[in-house]
Design a protein around this motif. Structure first.
Motif, PDB file in Angstrom:
ATOM      1  N   ASN A 152       6.142   6.741   6.148  1.00  0.00           N
ATOM      2  CA  ASN A 152       5.178   7.659   6.518  1.00  0.00           C
ATOM      3  C   ASN A 152       5.437   9.046   6.238  1.00  0.00           C
ATOM      4  O   ASN A 152       5.152  10.021   7.175  1.00  0.00           O
ATOM      5  CB  ASN A 152       4.516   7.302   7.836  1.00  0.00           C
ATOM      6  N   LEU A 153       6.469   9.423   5.395  1.00  0.00           N
ATOM      7  CA  LEU A 153       7.187  10.662   5.309  1.00  0.00           C
ATOM      8  C   LEU A 153       6.207  11.690   4.423  1.00  0.00           C
ATOM      9  O   LEU A 153       5.742  11.178   3.555  1.00  0.00           O
ATOM     10  CB  LEU A 153       8.475  10.789   4.909  1.00  0.00           C
ATOM     11  N   LYS A 154       5.989  13.038   4.816  1.00  0.00           N
ATOM     12  CA  LYS A 154       5.564  13.980   4.094  1.00  0.00           C
ATOM     13  C   LYS A 154       6.635  14.879   3.448  1.00  0.00           C
ATOM     14  O   LYS A 154       7.667  15.438   4.323  1.00  0.00           O
ATOM     15  CB  LYS A 154       4.351  14.759   4.853  1.00  0.00           C
ATOM     16  N   PHE A 161       7.872   9.795   9.834  1.00  0.00           N
ATOM     17  CA  PHE A 161       8.654   8.440  10.363  1.00  0.00           C
ATOM     18  C   PHE A 161       8.854   7.423   9.329  1.00  0.00           C
ATOM     19  O   PHE A 161       7.830   7.404   8.375  1.00  0.00           O
ATOM     20  CB  PHE A 161       7.864   7.799  11.633  1.00  0.00           C
ATOM     21  N   ARG A 162      10.021   6.907   9.150  1.00  0.00           N
ATOM     22  CA  ARG A 162      10.200   5.943   8.276  1.00  0.00           C
ATOM     23  C   ARG A 162      11.072   4.781   8.897  1.00  0.00           C
ATOM     24  O   ARG A 162      12.049   5.077   9.544  1.00  0.00           O
ATOM     25  CB  ARG A 162      11.110   6.453   7.092  1.00  0.00           C
ATOM     26  N   ALA A 216      13.913   6.139  11.015  1.00  0.00           N
ATOM     27  CA  ALA A 216      14.426   7.720  11.006  1.00  0.00           C
ATOM     28  C   ALA A 216      13.175   8.262  11.088  1.00  0.00           C
ATOM     29  O   ALA A 216      11.982   8.213  10.853  1.00  0.00           O
ATOM     30  CB  ALA A 216      14.649   7.745   9.337  1.00  0.00           C
ATOM     31  N   TYR A 217      13.344   9.690  12.030  1.00  0.00           N
ATOM     32  CA  TYR A 217      12.343  10.583  12.259  1.00  0.00           C
ATOM     33  C   TYR A 217      12.515  12.043  11.752  1.00  0.00           C
ATOM     34  O   TYR A 217      13.834  12.321  12.105  1.00  0.00           O
ATOM     35  CB  TYR A 217      12.184  10.594  13.734  1.00  0.00           C
ATOM     36  N   ASN A 254       0.848  -1.128   0.075  1.00  0.00           N
ATOM     37  CA  ASN A 254      -0.150   0.122  -0.051  1.00  0.00           C
ATOM     38  C   ASN A 254       0.817   1.287   0.065  1.00  0.00           C
ATOM     39  O   ASN A 254       1.925   1.160  -0.160  1.00  0.00           O
ATOM     40  CB  ASN A 254      -0.993   0.039   1.181  1.00  0.00           C
ATOM     41  N   PHE A 255       0.275   2.359   0.179  1.00  0.00           N
ATOM     42  CA  PHE A 255       1.026   3.854   0.113  1.00  0.00           C
ATOM     43  C   PHE A 255       2.240   3.611   0.865  1.00  0.00           C
ATOM     44  O   PHE A 255       3.127   4.305   0.649  1.00  0.00           O
ATOM     45  CB  PHE A 255       0.057   4.626   0.419  1.00  0.00           C
ATOM     46  N   LYS A 256       2.018   2.917   2.180  1.00  0.00           N
ATOM     47  CA  LYS A 256       3.112   3.145   3.168  1.00  0.00           C
ATOM     48  C   LYS A 256       4.105   2.011   3.271  1.00  0.00           C
ATOM     49  O   LYS A 256       5.114   2.337   3.747  1.00  0.00           O
ATOM     50  CB  LYS A 256       2.485   3.469   4.781  1.00  0.00           C
ATOM     51  N   ASN A 257       3.631   0.742   2.815  1.00  0.00           N
ATOM     52  CA  ASN A 257       4.509  -0.342   3.001  1.00  0.00           C
ATOM     53  C   ASN A 257       4.902  -1.046   1.570  1.00  0.00           C
ATOM     54  O   ASN A 257       3.987  -1.101   0.874  1.00  0.00           O
ATOM     55  CB  ASN A 257       3.815  -1.184   4.113  1.00  0.00           C
TER      56      ASN A 257
END
Length: 423
Positions: A244-246, A255-256, A282-283, A198-201
Motif C-alpha cells: 500500500n505504498l505511494k 505500508f508494505r 516496512a513503513y 487486486n491492486f494491493k495484494n
C-alpha cells in the motif's frame, strides 16, 4: 394516447444524452516510447465506454508508478463530444537495461561482490530478464526470468537458475572451542506462478529442485558433523505481498508487508527437512519536503533443528550493515532496521541523499529456546551513516554506501556498497 407517445418519444433522446454524461469516450496513452500502449491499457481499471471515476484513475497512476519501466505518471481529463471525456495518461519512462553491483567489506577483511545486468522491460511489457556473477571467496552465477503479466493483468510466471558457491562458517557448541569453514554450493532451478488478487495484494507459489554440497575447508571438526555432504532437496514456497505504498520519485509513503513461507524437503538426515517462515513489515513516512523515514521489521522462525547449518544468518548484505559476511546462524530471527533519508541535492535527473541508520537484531541458537533472543551474545546493534546517488530516469539506479559501527559483543565495523535502497 398519441400525445403521451410523442411526449415519451421526445423524452428518450434527452434521457440518452443524460446517461452519456460522465462517460469516457477514449483512453489515450502518451509519453511512452518503449513500453507498449496496449500493455499499459491492459493494466488500467479506468476503461473506455465506462463512467469517469477519479478514484480509479488515481489507482491507475499508483499502479503505473510501481512498474520498473515508469518513473512517473499522471492523468489529464478533457471534454469530448456529446458531453463525454477523453482521458490522457502521460508516462515518463525509465531506462531499464541496468547493470548492478553489490560490494561489502568489513574489518575482518571480508570482501565479496555481485555484479550483473538486468532488463526490466523486455518487449515493452515489463518482463524482467537478467544474470549475475558473484565472487565471495568462490565464483557463482545465476539467471532469471520474471513476467508478472505474461498471461493477463493478473497472472504471470517466473523462473530462475543459480549456481552459488560461498565459504560458510559452521558454528559448533562451546565444547568444540572454535568454528569451521566449509565450501558451500547450491545449484538448482525454480519455477513460480505469480497472481495478483487486486491492486494491493499478490501471491507467488514456487517449486524448486536443488542440490546442496558442503566440503570441509579448515578449522574445528566434530564426529557429529560430517566433513562432506551432497544432498538433493526440493522446496515449496509461498510469498504473499501486501503493498500500500505511494511513490513519488525517490520518496515513499505507506505500508508494505511480505510473508515468505517455505517447506524444504531433504534426502539426507544430516540435513533434515525443515519449515521456515518470516515476515517483513516496512513503513515509510514523508517528513517535510525532503525527508523520508523508513523502517523494516523482520520476524522469522524455522524448525528448531540442532544443526550447524541453520537457515537464518547474520550478514552484512542482508540485515545488519557493517557486521561482516555470515558471522552467525540461527533458527529464528528478529531484525529491525530504521533510517532517516534526507535529500541533499535534487536536480532534473540527479538526486543525492544522506541517511543515518540503526540496524539491530537477535537470533535463536539452533536447538535453543525462545529466550535466546534476549541473550546478550545473540544481540547485534549497529548505528551508522550513509549516502545515496540516484538517477531519476533509470530504474533502481541508486548507488549506496553505508558505514556501520558495532556497539555490542566486540563487533567490528565496515562498509556496505550496493545498488538500490537497503530496504
Amino acid at each position: 394516447m398519441r400525445a403521451l407517445f410523442l411526449f415519451f418519444l421526445c423524452l428518450f433522446p434527452a434521457h440518452l444524452a443524460l446517461a452519456q454524461e460522465g462517460m469516457v469516450a477514449d483512453v489515450k496513452i502518451q509519453g511512452n516510447k518503449k513500453t507498449k500502449s496496449d500493455f499499459i491499457r491492459k493494466l488500467l481499471v479506468q476503461q473506455t465506454k465506462a463512467p469517469l471515476d477519479s478514484v480509479l484513475m488515481d489507482k491507475d497512476i499508483n499502479r503505473l508508478k510501481r512498474l520498473p519501466s515508469i518513473s512517473h505518471a499522471y492523468y489529464q481529463v478533457f471534454t469530448a463530444e456529446n458531453g463525454q471525456y477523453n482521458v490522457y495518461y502521460t508516462i515518463e519512462e525509465n531506462f531499464t537495461l541496468i547493470p548492478f553491483a553489490n560490494l561489502y567489506t568489513s574489518t575482518n577483511d571480508d570482501f565479496a561482490f555481485r555484479v550483473g545486468l538486468q532488463e526490466f522491460n523486455l518487449l515493452g511489457r515489463n518482463i524482467n530478464v537478467g544474470g549475475f556473477y558473484q565472487f565471495d571467496i568462490f565464483n557463482s552465477y545465476g539467471v532469471l526470468f520474471r513476467a508478472p503479466y505474461l498471461f493477463s493483468r493478473k497472472l504471470g510466471l517466473g523462473f530462475n537458475y543459480k549456481d552459488l558457491t560461498t565459504q560458510e562458517p559452521v558454528f559448533f557448541d562451546d565444547s568444540v572451542g572454535e568454528d569451521a569453514l566449509y565450501r558451500y554450493n547450491n545449484t538448482g532451478y525454480e519455477l513460480s506462478g505469480l497472481y495478483e488478487f487486486n491492486f494491493k495484494n499478490r501471491i507467488e507459489l514456487g517449486f524448486s529442485l536443488f542440490t546442496e554440497d558442503y566440503q570441509y575447508q579448515s578449522g574445528a571438526t566434530s564426529p557429529d558433523v560430517p566433513q562432506a555432504l551432497n544432498v538433493k532437496k526440493h522446496l515449496f514456497k509461498l510469498i504473499y505481498n501486501h503493498d500500500n505504498l505511494k511513490y513519488d520519485y525517490q520518496y515513499l509513503e505507506g505500508f508494505r508487508s511480505t510473508l515468505n513461507f517455505q517447506y524444504v524437503g531433504s534426502t539426507d538426515e544430516q540435513l533434515p527437512e525443515f519449515v521456515i517462515g518470516f515476515n517483513d513489515f516496512a513503513y515509510f513516512h514523508r517528513i517535510g519536503e525532503r525527508g523520508n523515514w523508513a523502517s523494516r521489521l523482520r520476524l522469522g522462525l524455522a524448525s528448531n533443528v540442532d544443526s550447524p547449518f541453520a537457515p537464518f544468518t547474520v550478514d552484512n548484505n542482508l540485515n545488519i550493515r557493517g557486521v561482516g559476511n555470515t558471522i552467525d546462524r540461527g533458527t529464528g530471527a528478529i531484525v529491525f532496521n530504521t533510517e532517516y533519508r534526507h535529500t541533499l541535492v535534487d536536480r532534473n535527473w540527479f538526486v543525492m541523499q544522506g541517511n543515518v541508520f540503526l540496524d539491530g537484531g537477535s537470533w535463536r541458537n539452533p536447538g535453543g529456546p525462545l529466550s535466546d533472543f534476549g541473550q546478550n551474545q545473540n544481540i547485534r546493534i549497529f548505528p551508522g551513516l550513509g549516502v545515496r546517488f540516484m538517477h531519476k530516469r533509470i530504474f533502481n539506479a541508486i548507488f549506496r554506501i553505508d558505514y556501520g559501527y558495532g556497539l555490542t559483543n566486540g563487533d567490528g565495523r565496515g562498509f556496505v556498497f550496493g545498488i538500490g535502497q537497503y530496504f
